[in-house]
Design an enzyme around this catalytic site. Structure first.
Site, PDB file in Angstrom:
ATOM      1  N   GLY A   8       0.848  -1.211   0.000  1.00 26.86           N
ATOM      2  CA  GLY A   8       0.000   0.000   0.000  1.00 26.86           C
ATOM      3  C   GLY A   8       0.872   1.245   0.000  1.00 26.86           C
ATOM      4  N   ASN A  87      -6.033   0.399   2.000  1.00 27.74           N
ATOM      5  CA  ASN A  87      -7.223   1.152   2.402  1.00 27.74           C
ATOM      6  C   ASN A  87      -8.232   0.242   3.110  1.00 27.74           C
ATOM      7  OD1 ASN A  87      -6.700   0.379  -0.257  1.00 27.74           O
ATOM      8  ND2 ASN A  87      -8.544   1.330  -1.033  1.00 27.74           N
ATOM      9  N   ASN A 220      -8.997   8.776  17.065  1.00 20.15           N
ATOM     10  CA  ASN A 220      -9.714   9.528  16.021  1.00 20.15           C
ATOM     11  C   ASN A 220     -11.100   9.970  16.495  1.00 20.15           C
ATOM     12  OD1 ASN A 220      -7.706   9.705  14.201  1.00 20.15           O
ATOM     13  ND2 ASN A 220      -8.503   8.196  12.761  1.00 20.15           N
ATOM     14  N   CYS A 272     -10.540   9.580   7.301  1.00 17.82           N
ATOM     15  CA  CYS A 272     -10.480   8.753   8.517  1.00 17.82           C
ATOM     16  C   CYS A 272     -11.576   9.002   9.559  1.00 17.82           C
ATOM     17  CB  CYS A 272      -9.125   8.928   9.180  1.00 17.82           C
ATOM     18  SG  CYS A 272      -7.789   8.266   8.186  1.00 17.82           S
ATOM     19  N   LYS A 275     -15.148   7.573   8.889  1.00 22.35           N
ATOM     20  CA  LYS A 275     -15.035   6.114   8.683  1.00 22.35           C
ATOM     21  C   LYS A 275     -14.714   5.397  10.007  1.00 22.35           C
ATOM     22  CE  LYS A 275     -10.770   4.777   7.010  1.00 22.35           C
ATOM     23  NZ  LYS A 275     -10.114   3.820   7.892  1.00 22.35           N
ATOM     24  N   ARG A 447     -13.717  28.800   7.898  1.00 26.43           N
ATOM     25  CA  ARG A 447     -12.524  28.399   8.667  1.00 26.43           C
ATOM     26  C   ARG A 447     -12.068  29.477   9.635  1.00 26.43           C
ATOM     27  NH1 ARG A 447     -11.501  22.887   8.133  1.00 26.43           N
ATOM     28  NH2 ARG A 447     -12.284  22.302   6.086  1.00 26.43           N
TER      29      ARG A 447
HETATM   30  P1  NAD Z   1      -4.756   5.040   0.312  1.00 25.37           P
HETATM   31  O1  NAD Z   1      -6.020   4.691  -0.350  1.00 25.37           O
HETATM   32  O2  NAD Z   1      -4.082   6.342   0.000  1.00 25.37           O
HETATM   33  O3  NAD Z   1      -3.654   3.896   0.034  1.00 25.37           O
HETATM   34  C1  NAD Z   1      -3.924   2.537   0.078  1.00 25.37           C
HETATM   35  C2  NAD Z   1      -3.157   1.872  -1.061  1.00 25.37           C
HETATM   36  O4  NAD Z   1      -3.250   0.467  -0.909  1.00 25.37           O
HETATM   37  C3  NAD Z   1      -3.704   2.177  -2.460  1.00 25.37           C
HETATM   38  O5  NAD Z   1      -2.691   2.788  -3.239  1.00 25.37           O
HETATM   39  C4  NAD Z   1      -4.109   0.812  -3.002  1.00 25.37           C
HETATM   40  O6  NAD Z   1      -3.871   0.673  -4.395  1.00 25.37           O
HETATM   41  C5  NAD Z   1      -3.225  -0.102  -2.203  1.00 25.37           C
HETATM   42  N1  NAD Z   1      -3.699  -1.486  -2.145  1.00 25.37           N
HETATM   43  C6  NAD Z   1      -4.936  -1.944  -1.835  1.00 25.37           C
HETATM   44  N2  NAD Z   1      -4.960  -3.278  -1.862  1.00 25.37           N
HETATM   45  C7  NAD Z   1      -3.707  -3.693  -2.183  1.00 25.37           C
HETATM   46  C8  NAD Z   1      -3.093  -4.959  -2.361  1.00 25.37           C
HETATM   47  N3  NAD Z   1      -3.785  -6.093  -2.171  1.00 25.37           N
HETATM   48  N4  NAD Z   1      -1.800  -5.009  -2.713  1.00 25.37           N
HETATM   49  C9  NAD Z   1      -1.091  -3.875  -2.891  1.00 25.37           C
HETATM   50  N5  NAD Z   1      -1.615  -2.637  -2.732  1.00 25.37           N
HETATM   51  C10 NAD Z   1      -2.904  -2.547  -2.382  1.00 25.37           C
HETATM   52  O7  NAD Z   1      -5.027   4.938   1.874  1.00 25.37           O
HETATM   53  P2  NAD Z   1      -4.274   5.710   3.063  1.00 25.37           P
HETATM   54  O8  NAD Z   1      -4.851   7.061   3.248  1.00 25.37           O
HETATM   55  O9  NAD Z   1      -2.801   5.553   2.893  1.00 25.37           O
HETATM   56  O10 NAD Z   1      -4.775   4.842   4.297  1.00 25.37           O
HETATM   57  C11 NAD Z   1      -4.317   3.519   4.503  1.00 25.37           C
HETATM   58  C12 NAD Z   1      -4.760   3.054   5.865  1.00 25.37           C
HETATM   59  O11 NAD Z   1      -4.165   3.899   6.869  1.00 25.37           O
HETATM   60  C13 NAD Z   1      -6.259   3.140   6.099  1.00 25.37           C
HETATM   61  O12 NAD Z   1      -6.637   2.063   6.909  1.00 25.37           O
HETATM   62  C14 NAD Z   1      -6.433   4.440   6.863  1.00 25.37           C
HETATM   63  O13 NAD Z   1      -7.570   4.427   7.672  1.00 25.37           O
HETATM   64  C15 NAD Z   1      -5.179   4.475   7.701  1.00 25.37           C
HETATM   65  N6  NAD Z   1      -4.734   5.803   8.085  1.00 25.37           N
HETATM   66  C16 NAD Z   1      -4.811   6.849   7.213  1.00 25.37           C
HETATM   67  C17 NAD Z   1      -4.348   8.097   7.590  1.00 25.37           C
HETATM   68  C18 NAD Z   1      -4.431   9.262   6.637  1.00 25.37           C
HETATM   69  O14 NAD Z   1      -4.217  10.385   7.081  1.00 25.37           O
HETATM   70  N7  NAD Z   1      -4.698   9.061   5.362  1.00 25.37           N
HETATM   71  C19 NAD Z   1      -3.775   8.284   8.854  1.00 25.37           C
HETATM   72  C20 NAD Z   1      -3.674   7.189   9.715  1.00 25.37           C
HETATM   73  C21 NAD Z   1      -4.157   5.951   9.314  1.00 25.37           C
END
Ligand code: NAD
Length: 471
Positions: A8, A87, A220, A272, A275, A447
Site C-alpha cells: 500500500g 485502504n 480519532n 479517517c 469512517k 474556517r
Molecule cells: P490510500 O487509499 O491512500 O492507500 C492505500 C493503497 O493500498 C492504495 O494505493 C491501493 O492501491 C493499495 N492497495 C490496496 N490493496 C492492495 C493490495 N492487495 N496489494 C497492494 N496494494 C494494495 O489509503 P491511506 O490514506 O494511505 O490509508 C491507509 C490506511 O491507513 C487506512 O486504513 C487508513 O484508515 C489508515 N490511516 C490513514 C491516515 C491518513 O491520514 N490518510 C492516517 C492514519 C491511518
C-alpha cells in the site's frame, strides 16, 4: 540487512516508509502497490501526494534503500517485516453496510502474504482496522501458510495529512501491540528496534494487540468529538451573540482541556474521522452496547449538521436564493497543506449550493479539476439519510468551473465561501476582490481565517462561523 516491505503506497504507506528509510540507512525498504500509476508517480518527480517535506525525504533515499514497485509478491517474499497499509474504507453493501470497515483489501493482502512467503515474517497492521482484526488475520495466515510462522503486530499510524513528515519525524507516540508470548515479545522488540533509530524510548508504547487496535479508533473518535463539540458551540454562539473564538480561548486555558483542536469550522473531513467513528459505532452495536454507539454517532450527526448549516446560511443570507449567482469557492481540500479531498466538507457545501442552482467557481492550490468533477459526481454512501448525498448530474456539474487563481474565482462573484484554511487566503487583497465583485458582496468564512472587522470596513457582508452576525 533487515528488509521491510509495505503493501500500500498511499498517504500512509508512502510517507511512513520514506521516513523509515531515511532514519534507518541499514534497512532496505520496498513500498509496493497494485496501482501502476501510483507506483510510477512515486518513481517520478511528481509524487502522487502533496505533503510538505515529502519530496526531499524521498529524493534522499529513493534508489538507495527506498524502492517503489508493483512487484508485490517478490518484495513480500524477501521481507522480514511486512507492513500492510492498504485502504480500509466503510463497507457499502452487505452486512454492516454504511458502518463496518471493508477488510477486502486487507484479506487479499493477507492471503497473498501466506501464499508467497517462504520464511517466517512479522506482519504489521499499519492500516486502521477494527479491534480483533489481528485474530482474523492470524487465522488466514496460519491456515494458508506452509509451515511458515507469522507474528502479527498492531502499529497504527497517528500522522495527520498536511503535517505527515513532521509527525513522523517527531511522533507524540509510536504504539506497538503484540501477543503476550515469547514469540510475540520478540516481534514487538524487532519493531521497536526499527523505531528506536530516531524515536525516544519513552515515546514507544507497547500494549496488547486489542488495546493497540482500539486505541487508534479511540484517538480519532476523541479528535473528531472535539471538533464537533466546538462546532456545536459555534451554533449557540451565533444564536446568542457570543464569539466562538473567545469562548474556545477561555475554555482552552483550563489545562485539563488545552488549546489544540478547538477551532470552529465548516466541519471535519478526510478519509479517517467519519469512517473510523462509524466503525466504532458498528463494533459497539455488535458488542451489545447501543447506548455507546449512539453517543459516538452524535459526533458525525453534528458534523453533517454543521456542513448543512453553512450551506443553508449562504443561501438564506443571499436573499434566500443563489440561483444563477456566481459563488467563489476558495479551497476544496479537507484541510490546508494537502491535496486530499476525501470526505471534504467542500463536497457537501458545493452540492448544497448547486442544489439551489448556484454557479460555482472553485480554486484550490492543490486540487485538480478532475478530482473536483469526480467528487461532485460520485455517489456518496448515505449512512444516516442526511441531506446533499445525491451525486450531481453531469449537467449540474456544468455549473462548476475550476480556476487557478483566487482573483479569477472571485471576479464578478456575488459571494465567496472559504472552505479550506490555506495560508494564502489570509493574505488576499480583499479590497481588490471587493471592487471586482457584484454588490452587495458576501464572504462566508468556513474556517475563521479572515479579519472580519477589516472586511466589513471594506464593505463586505461577512459571515464567519460562530461569530456575531452582521448588524
Ligand atoms: P490510500 O487509499 O491512500 O492507500 C492505500 C493503497 O493500498 C492504495 O494505493 C491501493 O492501491 C493499495 N492497495 C490496496 N490493496 C492492495 C493490495 N492487495 N496489494 C497492494 N496494494 C494494495 O489509503 P491511506 O490514506 O494511505 O490509508 C491507509 C490506511 O491507513 C487506512 O486504513 C487508513 O484508515 C489508515 N490511516 C490513514 C491516515 C491518513 O491520514 N490518510 C492516517 C492514519 C491511518
Amino acid at each position: 540487512m533487515v528488509k521491510i516491505c509495505c503493501i500500500g503506497a498511499g498517504y500512509v504507506g508512502g510517507p511512513t516508509m520514506a521516513v523509515i528509510a531515511l532514519k534507518c540507512p541499514s534497512i532496505e525498504v520496498a513500498v509496493v502497490d497494485i496501482s501502476v500509476p501510483r507506483i510510477n508517480a512515486w518513481n517520478s518527480y511528481q509524487l502522487p501526494i502533496y505533503e510538505p517535506g515529502l519530496d526531499a525525504v524521498v529524493k534522499q533515499c529513493r534508489g538507495k534503500n527506498l524502492f517503489f514497485s508493483t512487484d508485490v509478491e517478490k518484495h513480500v517474499r524477501e521481507a522480514d517485516i511486512v507492513f500492510v497499509s492498504v485502504n480500509t474504507p466503510t463497507k457499502t453493501r452487505g452486512l454492516g453496510a454504511g458502518k463496518a470497515a471493508d477488510l477486502t483489501y486487507w484479506e487479499s493482502a493477507a492471503r497473498m502474504i501466506a501464499d508467497v512467503s517462504k520464511s517466517d515474517k512479522i506482519v504489521v497492521e499499519k492500516s486502521t482496522v477494527p479491534v480483533k482484526t489481528a485474530e482474523a488475520i492470524e487465522k488466514i495466515l496460519t491456515h494458508n501458510s506452509k509451515g511458515i510462522k507469522f507474528q502479527i503486530l498492531s502499529n497504527p499510524e497517528f500522522l495527520a495529512e498536511g503535517t505527515a513528515i513532521q509527525d513522523l519525524f517527531n511522533p507524540d507516540r509510536v504504539l506497538i501491540g503484540g501477543r503476550e508470548t515469547p514469540e510475540g515479545n520478540k516481534a514487538v522488540q524487532a519493531l521497536k528496534d526499527v523505531y528506536a533509530h530516531w524515536v525516544p524510548e519513552d515515546r514507544i508504547l507497547t500494549t496488547n494487540l486489542w488495546s493497540a487496535e482500539l486505541s487508534k479508533l479511540a484517538a480519532n473518535a476523541f479528535l473528531a468529538q472535539r471538533i464537533s463539540s466546538v462546532n456545536a458551540m459555534s451554533a449557540l454562539c451565533e444564536a446568542t451573540g457570543a464569539d466562538v473564538t473567545q469562548v474556545s480561548y477561555a475554555v482552552s486555558k483550563d489545562t485539563r482541556i488545552g488549546p489544540k483542536f478547538l477551532n470552529a469550522s465548516v466541519g471535519f473531513g478526510g478519509s479517517c474521522f467519519q469512517k473510523d467513528i462509524l466503525n466504532l459505532v458498528y463494533i459497539c452495536e455488535c458488542n451489545g452496547l447501543p447506548e455507546v454507539a449512539e453517543y459516538w454517532k452524535q459526533v458525525i450527526k453534528i458534523n453533517d449538521y454543521q456542513k448543512n448549516r453553512f450551506a443553508n446560511r449562504v443561501v438564506s443570507s443571499m436573499f434566500n436564493t443563489v440561483s444563477n449567482k456566481k459563488i467563489a469557492i476558495l479551497g476544496f481540500a479537507f484541510k490546508k497543506d494537502t491535496g486530499d479531498t476525501r470526505e471534504t466538507p467542500a463536497i457537501d457545501v458545493c452540492k448544497g449550493l448547486l442544489g439551489d442552482k448556484a454557479r460555482l467557481s472553485i480554486f484550490d492550490p492543490q486540487v485538480t479539476v478532475d478530482q473536483i468533477q469526480r467528487d461532485l459526481t460520485m455517489k456518496k454512501f448515505d449512512w444516516d439519510h442526511s441531506l446533499h448525498l445525491q451525486p450531481m448530474s453531469p449537467t449540474t456539474v456544468k455549473q462548476v468551473t475550476c480556476v487557478w487563481d483566487a482573483y479569477e474565482a472571485t471576479k464578478d462573484a456575488h459571494g465567496i465561501c472559504i472552505l479550506t484554511e490555506w495560508d494564502e487566503f489570509k493574505n488576499l487583497d480583499f479590497k481588490r476582490i471587493y471592487d471586482n465583485m457584484q454588490k452587495p458582496a458576501f464572504v462566508f468564512d468556513g474556517r475563521n481565517i479572515v479579519n472580519v472587522d477589516q472586511l466589513r470596513e471594506i464593505g463586505f457582508i461577512v459571515y464567519s462561523i460562530g461569530k456575531p452576525l452582521d448588524a
